[in-house]
Motif scaffolding. Sequence first.
Motif, mmCIF file in Angstrom:
data_model
loop_
_atom_site.group_PDB
_atom_site.id
_atom_site.type_symbol
_atom_site.label_atom_id
_atom_site.label_comp_id
_atom_site.label_asym_id
_atom_site.label_seq_id
_atom_site.Cartn_x
_atom_site.Cartn_y
_atom_site.Cartn_z
ATOM 1 N N THR A 143 0.839 -1.197 0.000
ATOM 2 C CA THR A 143 0.000 0.000 0.000
ATOM 3 C C THR A 143 0.874 1.246 0.000
ATOM 4 O OG1 THR A 143 -0.147 0.123 2.421
ATOM 5 C CG2 THR A 143 -1.791 -1.216 1.274
ATOM 6 N N LEU A 144 0.448 2.249 -0.782
ATOM 7 C CA LEU A 144 1.134 3.532 -0.845
ATOM 8 C C LEU A 144 0.103 4.630 -0.646
ATOM 9 C CD1 LEU A 144 2.175 1.558 -3.445
ATOM 10 C CD2 LEU A 144 3.981 3.280 -3.446
ATOM 11 N N LEU A 145 0.355 5.533 0.276
ATOM 12 C CA LEU A 145 -0.573 6.618 0.574
ATOM 13 C C LEU A 145 0.205 7.914 0.706
ATOM 14 C CD1 LEU A 145 -3.480 7.513 1.232
ATOM 15 C CD2 LEU A 145 -2.969 7.056 3.638
ATOM 16 N N ALA A 146 -0.233 8.955 -0.033
ATOM 17 C CA ALA A 146 0.468 10.236 -0.023
ATOM 18 C C ALA A 146 -0.478 11.371 0.318
ATOM 19 C CB ALA A 146 1.122 10.495 -1.382
ATOM 20 N N PHE A 147 0.020 12.313 1.092
ATOM 21 C CA PHE A 147 -0.655 13.576 1.381
ATOM 22 C C PHE A 147 0.220 14.671 0.787
ATOM 23 C CE2 PHE A 147 -1.144 17.152 4.555
ATOM 24 C CZ PHE A 147 -2.342 17.602 4.035
ATOM 25 N N SER A 148 -0.326 15.431 -0.180
ATOM 26 C CA SER A 148 0.542 16.312 -0.964
ATOM 27 C C SER A 148 -0.183 17.590 -1.379
ATOM 28 C CB SER A 148 1.029 15.565 -2.217
ATOM 29 O OG SER A 148 -0.039 15.391 -3.140
ATOM 30 N N ASP A 149 0.477 18.341 -2.276
ATOM 31 C CA ASP A 149 -0.089 19.568 -2.829
ATOM 32 C C ASP A 149 -0.918 19.331 -4.081
ATOM 33 O OD1 ASP A 149 1.080 21.190 -0.886
ATOM 34 O OD2 ASP A 149 2.937 21.398 -2.024
ATOM 35 N N GLY A 150 -0.994 18.073 -4.574
ATOM 36 C CA GLY A 150 -1.815 17.771 -5.733
ATOM 37 C C GLY A 150 -1.011 17.453 -6.977
ATOM 38 N N PHE A 151 -1.722 17.048 -8.018
ATOM 39 C CA PHE A 151 -1.102 16.664 -9.285
ATOM 40 C C PHE A 151 -0.308 17.826 -9.902
ATOM 41 C CE2 PHE A 151 -3.647 12.831 -11.091
ATOM 42 C CZ PHE A 151 -3.304 12.101 -9.973
ATOM 43 N N LYS A 152 0.817 17.478 -10.514
ATOM 44 C CA LYS A 152 1.600 18.393 -11.341
ATOM 45 C C LYS A 152 1.906 19.706 -10.627
ATOM 46 C CE LYS A 152 -0.157 16.387 -15.625
ATOM 47 N NZ LYS A 152 -0.798 16.596 -16.942
ATOM 48 N N THR A 153 2.471 19.591 -9.441
ATOM 49 C CA THR A 153 2.876 20.778 -8.680
ATOM 50 C C THR A 153 4.380 20.735 -8.430
ATOM 51 O OG1 THR A 153 2.212 19.647 -6.628
ATOM 52 C CG2 THR A 153 0.648 21.180 -7.608
ATOM 53 N N LEU A 154 5.119 20.434 -9.487
ATOM 54 C CA LEU A 154 6.573 20.398 -9.419
ATOM 55 C C LEU A 154 7.129 21.779 -9.111
ATOM 56 C CD1 LEU A 154 9.250 18.768 -10.086
ATOM 57 C CD2 LEU A 154 9.025 19.705 -12.387
ATOM 58 N N ASN A 155 7.953 21.857 -8.063
ATOM 59 C CA ASN A 155 8.673 23.088 -7.707
ATOM 60 C C ASN A 155 7.745 24.282 -7.496
ATOM 61 O OD1 ASN A 155 11.135 21.696 -7.964
ATOM 62 N ND2 ASN A 155 11.281 22.177 -10.139
ATOM 63 N N THR A 156 6.629 24.068 -6.824
ATOM 64 C CA THR A 156 5.705 25.157 -6.501
ATOM 65 C C THR A 156 5.810 25.505 -5.025
ATOM 66 O OG1 THR A 156 3.944 23.526 -6.149
ATOM 67 C CG2 THR A 156 4.068 24.579 -8.318
ATOM 68 N N ASP A 157 5.580 26.771 -4.715
ATOM 69 C CA ASP A 157 5.570 27.214 -3.330
ATOM 70 C C ASP A 157 4.183 26.985 -2.735
ATOM 71 O OD1 ASP A 157 6.525 28.206 -1.001
ATOM 72 O OD2 ASP A 157 6.985 30.216 -1.744
ATOM 73 N N PHE A 158 4.056 27.117 -1.415
ATOM 74 C CA PHE A 158 2.795 26.778 -0.742
ATOM 75 C C PHE A 158 1.645 27.684 -1.149
ATOM 76 C CE2 PHE A 158 4.313 30.209 1.833
ATOM 77 C CZ PHE A 158 3.185 30.793 2.383
ATOM 78 N N ASN A 159 1.947 28.890 -1.598
ATOM 79 C CA ASN A 159 0.887 29.833 -1.981
ATOM 80 C C ASN A 159 0.724 29.942 -3.488
ATOM 81 O OD1 ASN A 159 3.311 31.069 -2.457
ATOM 82 N ND2 ASN A 159 2.797 33.010 -1.451
ATOM 83 N N ASP A 160 1.286 29.017 -4.251
ATOM 84 C CA ASP A 160 1.145 29.013 -5.700
ATOM 85 C C ASP A 160 -0.291 28.656 -6.076
ATOM 86 O OD1 ASP A 160 1.239 27.932 -8.507
ATOM 87 O OD2 ASP A 160 3.371 28.388 -8.277
#
Length: 218
Positions: A143-160
């Motif tokens: 099993t693999l589970l991730a909590f992230s900023d979402g799809f295709k958010t390479l090199n983005t800042d938190f307020n992008d």
Amino acid sequence: SAGHDEKGFFIAGDNGFRLNVGGDLQFRYTANFNSGSDNYTGGFNLPLTRLRFSGTLNDQITFMLETDLSRTDGTATLKDAYVGIDALGGNWRIGQFKLPFLREQLVSDRYQLAADRSVVGYIFSQDRSQGVQSVYDFGSFRTLLAFSDGFKTLNTDFNDPRESDYAFTGRVEWLALGDRKVFNDFTSRNGDESSLLAGAAFHYQDGDTQNRMYAYTG
């Protein structure tokens, strides 16, 4: 110690420390013919040029840092940048990495069967994101589970604006028979053990109307 082995060039020390230094180079000539007045366009390029530093700090902590050099102007872009930690009975990944969604995208570029990925892979790719991921291996099941900023958010800042407020990605894999290592690439070599892997994944992200989405695959 230092040298070269099946994992590449390395520097190694005490207590499990090892630094691997490597990279990838894809060199290509493209020829395009058409019926217009200028009926030929062609030339050489470097579709894939990467530098990679990876290894272990000790028996419980691994690391990965990979940069990609642009095929058009040579600009370096950060790709993978994460630390892996064995804790709580599983392996935890912290940093920037590929989300555990499309199986094709989880196979490294250097282990593909063709020169490029499929059209489906390009359009629906999860690409990389910043977040936390857990991997638990139960033998035949993983099993693999991730909590992230979402799809295709390479090199983005938190307020992008491209980022979601939250995103969850989950994948389950069942190794029906054989060896999981043969699925590290797309090639079935003579002598490889017969193997069968089934998997399914889901993804949900939200934050505002623009970024709200869900996806699933099997």
